[in-house]
Design an enzyme around this catalytic site. Structure first.
Site, mmCIF file in Angstrom:
data_model
loop_
_atom_site.group_PDB
_atom_site.id
_atom_site.type_symbol
_atom_site.label_atom_id
_atom_site.label_comp_id
_atom_site.label_asym_id
_atom_site.label_seq_id
_atom_site.Cartn_x
_atom_site.Cartn_y
_atom_site.Cartn_z
ATOM 1 C CG ASP A 49 40.607 64.299 -27.704
ATOM 2 O OD1 ASP A 49 41.393 65.179 -28.108
ATOM 3 O OD2 ASP A 49 40.399 64.108 -26.494
ATOM 4 C CD GLU B 71 45.447 63.445 -30.605
ATOM 5 O OE1 GLU B 71 45.971 62.448 -30.081
ATOM 6 O OE2 GLU B 71 44.318 63.865 -30.280
ATOM 7 C CG HIS C 114 44.776 60.732 -33.977
ATOM 8 N ND1 HIS C 114 44.511 59.424 -34.306
ATOM 9 C CD2 HIS C 114 43.995 61.002 -32.899
ATOM 10 C CE1 HIS C 114 43.635 58.916 -33.455
ATOM 11 N NE2 HIS C 114 43.299 59.857 -32.591
ATOM 12 C CG ASP D 146 51.761 62.516 -42.444
ATOM 13 O OD1 ASP D 146 50.886 62.800 -41.589
ATOM 14 O OD2 ASP D 146 51.765 62.985 -43.598
HETATM 15 O O1 G3I Z 1 56.449 62.748 -16.728
HETATM 16 C C1 G3I Z 1 57.167 61.705 -17.357
HETATM 17 C C2 G3I Z 1 58.647 61.930 -17.229
HETATM 18 O O2 G3I Z 1 58.997 61.900 -15.877
HETATM 19 C C3 G3I Z 1 59.378 60.880 -18.030
HETATM 20 O O3 G3I Z 1 60.770 61.125 -18.003
HETATM 21 C C4 G3I Z 1 58.901 60.882 -19.465
HETATM 22 C C5 G3I Z 1 59.545 59.843 -20.336
HETATM 23 O O4 G3I Z 1 59.026 58.579 -20.107
HETATM 24 O O5 G3I Z 1 57.511 60.669 -19.482
HETATM 25 C C6 G3I Z 1 56.788 61.666 -18.819
HETATM 26 O O6 G3I Z 1 55.414 61.424 -18.921
HETATM 27 C C7 G3I Z 1 54.831 61.576 -20.193
HETATM 28 C C8 G3I Z 1 53.838 62.717 -20.133
HETATM 29 O O7 G3I Z 1 53.145 62.815 -21.340
HETATM 30 C C9 G3I Z 1 54.504 64.064 -19.869
HETATM 31 O O8 G3I Z 1 55.373 64.413 -20.902
HETATM 32 C C10 G3I Z 1 54.150 60.291 -20.576
HETATM 33 O O9 G3I Z 1 55.109 59.277 -20.772
HETATM 34 C C11 G3I Z 1 53.341 60.488 -21.821
HETATM 35 O O10 G3I Z 1 52.577 59.333 -22.081
HETATM 36 C C12 G3I Z 1 52.414 61.668 -21.688
HETATM 37 O O11 G3I Z 1 51.850 61.942 -22.930
HETATM 38 C C13 G3I Z 1 50.685 62.753 -22.929
HETATM 39 C C14 G3I Z 1 49.576 61.990 -23.644
HETATM 40 O O12 G3I Z 1 48.436 62.826 -23.753
HETATM 41 C C15 G3I Z 1 49.175 60.716 -22.932
HETATM 42 O O13 G3I Z 1 48.667 60.978 -21.665
HETATM 43 C C16 G3I Z 1 51.016 64.026 -23.687
HETATM 44 O O14 G3I Z 1 51.933 64.824 -22.925
HETATM 45 C C17 G3I Z 1 49.744 64.826 -23.929
HETATM 46 O O15 G3I Z 1 50.050 65.925 -24.778
HETATM 47 C C18 G3I Z 1 48.680 63.947 -24.577
HETATM 48 O O16 G3I Z 1 47.510 64.694 -24.693
HETATM 49 C C19 G3I Z 1 46.478 64.097 -25.447
HETATM 50 C C20 G3I Z 1 45.288 63.947 -24.521
HETATM 51 O O17 G3I Z 1 45.581 62.979 -23.541
HETATM 52 C C21 G3I Z 1 44.013 63.599 -25.273
HETATM 53 N N1 G3I Z 1 43.803 64.509 -26.362
HETATM 54 C C22 G3I Z 1 44.889 64.567 -27.305
HETATM 55 C C23 G3I Z 1 46.174 65.007 -26.639
HETATM 56 C C24 G3I Z 1 47.338 65.071 -27.621
HETATM 57 O O18 G3I Z 1 47.765 63.812 -28.039
HETATM 58 O O1 9MR Z 2 41.793 59.678 -30.480
HETATM 59 C C1 9MR Z 2 42.377 59.607 -29.206
HETATM 60 C C2 9MR Z 2 43.481 60.636 -29.073
HETATM 61 O O2 9MR Z 2 42.934 61.940 -29.173
HETATM 62 C C3 9MR Z 2 44.245 60.449 -27.773
HETATM 63 O O3 9MR Z 2 45.393 61.271 -27.755
HETATM 64 C C4 9MR Z 2 44.653 59.006 -27.606
HETATM 65 C C5 9MR Z 2 45.343 58.734 -26.285
HETATM 66 O O4 9MR Z 2 44.538 59.024 -25.209
HETATM 67 O O5 9MR Z 2 43.555 58.144 -27.719
HETATM 68 C C6 9MR Z 2 42.915 58.235 -28.960
HETATM 69 O O6 9MR Z 2 41.838 57.345 -28.998
HETATM 70 C C7 9MR Z 2 42.173 55.993 -29.223
HETATM 71 C C8 9MR Z 2 42.041 55.194 -27.940
HETATM 72 O O7 9MR Z 2 42.997 55.604 -27.004
HETATM 73 C C9 9MR Z 2 42.153 53.706 -28.214
HETATM 74 N N1 9MR Z 2 41.239 53.295 -29.216
HETATM 75 C C10 9MR Z 2 41.399 53.994 -30.482
HETATM 76 C C11 9MR Z 2 41.255 55.488 -30.323
HETATM 77 C C12 9MR Z 2 41.574 56.209 -31.621
HETATM 78 O O8 9MR Z 2 40.500 56.195 -32.472
#
Ligand code: G3I
Ligand code: 9MR
Length: 558
Positions: free
Chosen positions: A167, A536, A479, A527
């Site tokens: 993103d 991603e 992604h 993939d």
């Molecule tokens: O903290 C809990 C932990 O207590 C638990 O044991 C574990 C297992 O369920 O989960 C942990 O939380 C997770 C958290 O990351 C920390 O690791 C969440 O389930 C998990 O959903 C969360 O994922 C993050 C994700 O965004 C969704 O919020 C990823 O770390 C993070 O790298 C990712 O970052 C995204 C950005 O939001 C948007 N841009 C792209 C980027 C990469 O995908």
């Molecule tokens: O593209 C988005 C990605 O960078 C984020 O990690 C992810 C979770 O926050 O969300 C993706 O965007 C999706 C959105 O959450 C739901 N609609 C489809 C989007 C992907 O095109």
């Protein structure tokens, strides 16, 4: 249907360092030792031996045996390992295996810069693109970004920085971690390699030029003097709504907003700002001073506002939510102490490294010890010993975890589930092993750090190299809104050296849910460009890969 993972002989598909460990994994139900052969490109057998039965690998569910061909001292390319009729993907043995990856893992960052054209002379025609987010239509641009409606009434010039991931948001919490990891890479390996970036050839090491691109952005996110919450740092800036995949940055028509400051973002700027001040002191005194002043301002602001948390959820950007910031306070205090030596910060260092937490954008407590380990002159010899001991104790756990798995991996979550971005767990644990090897001289830590790259580059449950362009079966459909070749052939595939997030047991996107039901944790990966929760890319993941591949490349000379 049944997924096809190719050869049951799993190797590092890039290769093995001549002076490094050389192991592979063989998927088999056989329980007695078998003969293995190492084949040169000519098919000639250059080494052979017996496999070692292992049993069932818990996180993949695979029955496996281990192959150790470390006694082979030769070099070569196009080598393969064979057991019976099963033959691995080809690989090299050379002191150069990580030379390319070391550069490309860093080239990821230039390719994902915001606010500057990505030029063909650095990345080639396929990857060139116009600048995004400078306010050229249809962009709303980042040169004058307003606060989210109703949250404050100014706007900031927050152009530049790196896009977070697939993103085009820019988030301070993990942006600071990624920039920090490049600064630490510099402290680990020195000036290092030259990169194809506009700043190449100035007197500053290229890795520091790249990190500065992000640091300048992070500094711009601080709330100006005279405003409410002055000195705090905006958590993030991103689009109002998600754009479709295949939308290059310059075509993003969405309005963008500054989201409210958070204590976590403020403390992460304090931490990386302090590290910046120390690292750039030698190269750019003015910039170093700016970093330190911003870091101390941020620290003081966070002390006044210790519990402002970014909310979970939301639209158009990631949340990076975190409601426990004792670890961020501790990391920032450690970095500020490391740089300034001021005793007043010491008292706020309340966390230490532990293997279970490691570190991540959310868990920064362990980084306090990694900060202190870089400044032994600030510590008594007793305290130096304690820091070293704690890092070694974490490394012991990672070493044991790696040895207890059929696909050697220091990442072994206690709950038996892989998280979003699990590959960064592997790489960050490996970084701790590498630092532990430096501090103690123990060869087993070095070997384990190097073997972690084997996992990332193909020696795993799905025979997958998670890094684009590296390995026969490498990820190529991560992604990403611009690297969206699989949706639009006019757009490129991910740039070589881009690491996928990796297996995620929690199947947090529709593509993973549809394709991976019931997957064993280590196999919950696809993939496919749609699978953002397994496939991603992200700045704080590639920074881990950059650190580890630079470490590995320097190990080829020891
Ligand atoms: O903290 C809990 C932990 O207590 C638990 O044991 C574990 C297992 O369920 O989960 C942990 O939380 C997770 C958290 O990351 C920390 O690791 C969440 O389930 C998990 O959903 C969360 O994922 C993050 C994700 O965004 C969704 O919020 C990823 O770390 C993070 O790298 C990712 O970052 C995204 C950005 O939001 C948007 N841009 C792209 C980027 C990469 O995908
Ligand atoms: O593209 C988005 C990605 O960078 C984020 O990690 C992810 C979770 O926050 O969300 C993706 O965007 C999706 C959105 O959450 C739901 N609609 C489809 C989007 C992907 O095109």
């Amino acid at each position: 249907g049944v997924r096809d993972f190719g050869s049951p002989v799993r190797v590092n598909q890039v290769g093995y360092l001549t002076n490094g460990p050389k192991r592979a994994t063989y998927v088999t139900t056989a329980t007695t030792p078998l003969d293995w052969r190492l084949l040169a490109a000519s098919n000639q057998i250059v080494s052979h031996g017996r496999t070692k039965p292992f049993g069932k690998d818990a996180l993949s569910g695979d029955a496996v045996q281990l192959i150790d061909f470390g006694s082979y001292r030769g070099t070569g390319s196009g080598l393969r390992l064979a057991v019976g009729d099963d033959v691995s993907e080809p690989f090299d043995i050379s002191s150069q295996v990580y030379a390319g990856l070391r550069k490309d893992a860093l080239a990821y960052f230039y390719n994902n810069r915001s606010g500057i054209p990505i030029e063909a002379k650095y990345v080639g025609d396929t990857y060139a693109r116009p600048a995004g987010h400078l306010g050229v239509a249809p962009n709303q641009g980042d040169t004058s970004v307003p606060c989210y409606p109703g949250t404050c009434d100014y706007s900031l010039d927050v152009r530049g920085g790196w896009y977070d991931a697939g993103d085009q948001g820019k988030y301070v919490v993990n942006g600071a971690l990624a920039a920090w990891q490049l600064l630490d890479l510099y402290e680990e390996t020195g000036p290092g390699v030259s990169l194809k970036i506009p700043e190449a050839g100035n007197r500053t090491p290229d890795v520091l030029d790249e990190a500065k691109w992000e640091l300048d952005f992070l500094l711009s996110m601080q709330v100006p003097k005279g405003q409410p919450l002055a000195g705090m740092v905006h958590h993030k800036i991103h689009d109002e709504k998600w754009t479709a995949l295949g939308t290059p940055p310059a075509d993003d028509p969405q309005p963008r907003y500054l989201y409210p400051p958070s204590t976590a973002a403020t403390l992460n700027l304090a931490a990386v700002g302090a590290r910046c001040a120390r690292v750039y002191a030698k190269w750019d005194k003015q910039f170093a001073a700016r970093c330190l002043s911003a870091a101390e301002t941020a620290w003081n602001a966070a002390r006044q506002h210790p519990a402002i948390y970014a909310p979970a959820g939301g639209e158009g950007g990631g949340a990076y939510d975190d409601t426990k910031v004792t670890d961020e306070f501790s990391w920032a205090a450690a970095e500020l102490f490391a740089t300034t030596g001021k005793a007043s910060y010491r008292h706020f260092i309340t966390t230490t490294l532990n293997a279970a937490d490691g570190f991540s954008w959310q868990e920064t407590g362990g980084l306090a010890d990694l900060a202190l380990a870089r400044v032994p002159w600030r510590l008594s010899s007793a305290d130096q010993r304690k820091v070293r001991q704690r890092i070694a104790t974490a490394a012991d756990t990672y070493l044991a975890d790696l040895r207890s798995q059929g696909y050697a991996n220091p990442y072994k979550p206690a709950d038996g589930q892989y998280v979003w971005g699990s590959n960064s767990g592997t790489a960050n644990d490996a970084m701790i092993l590498g630092i532990a090897a430096d501090l103690t001289g123990r060869a087993a830590y070095r070997s384990a750090a190097l073997e972690s790259l084997d996992y990332l580059l193909g020696r795993n449950a799905i025979n997958q190299s998670y890094v684009t362009g590296y390995g026969e079966r490498a990820s190529d459909n991560q992604h990403h809104r611009f690297w969206a070749h699989s949706l639009n052939p006019a757009l490129p595939s991910p740039y070589p050296g881009s690491m996928a997030g990796g297996p995620n047991s929690h199947l947090q996107d529709p593509v993973a849910q549809r394709n991976l039901p019931g997957c064993a944790p280590a196999k919950c990966y696809i993939d496919d460009i749609g699978s953002y929760s397994t496939n991603e890319v992200a700045i704080n993941w590639n920074s881990a890969l950059a650190w580890l591949s630079a470490y590995a490349d320097t190990q080829s000379h020891t």
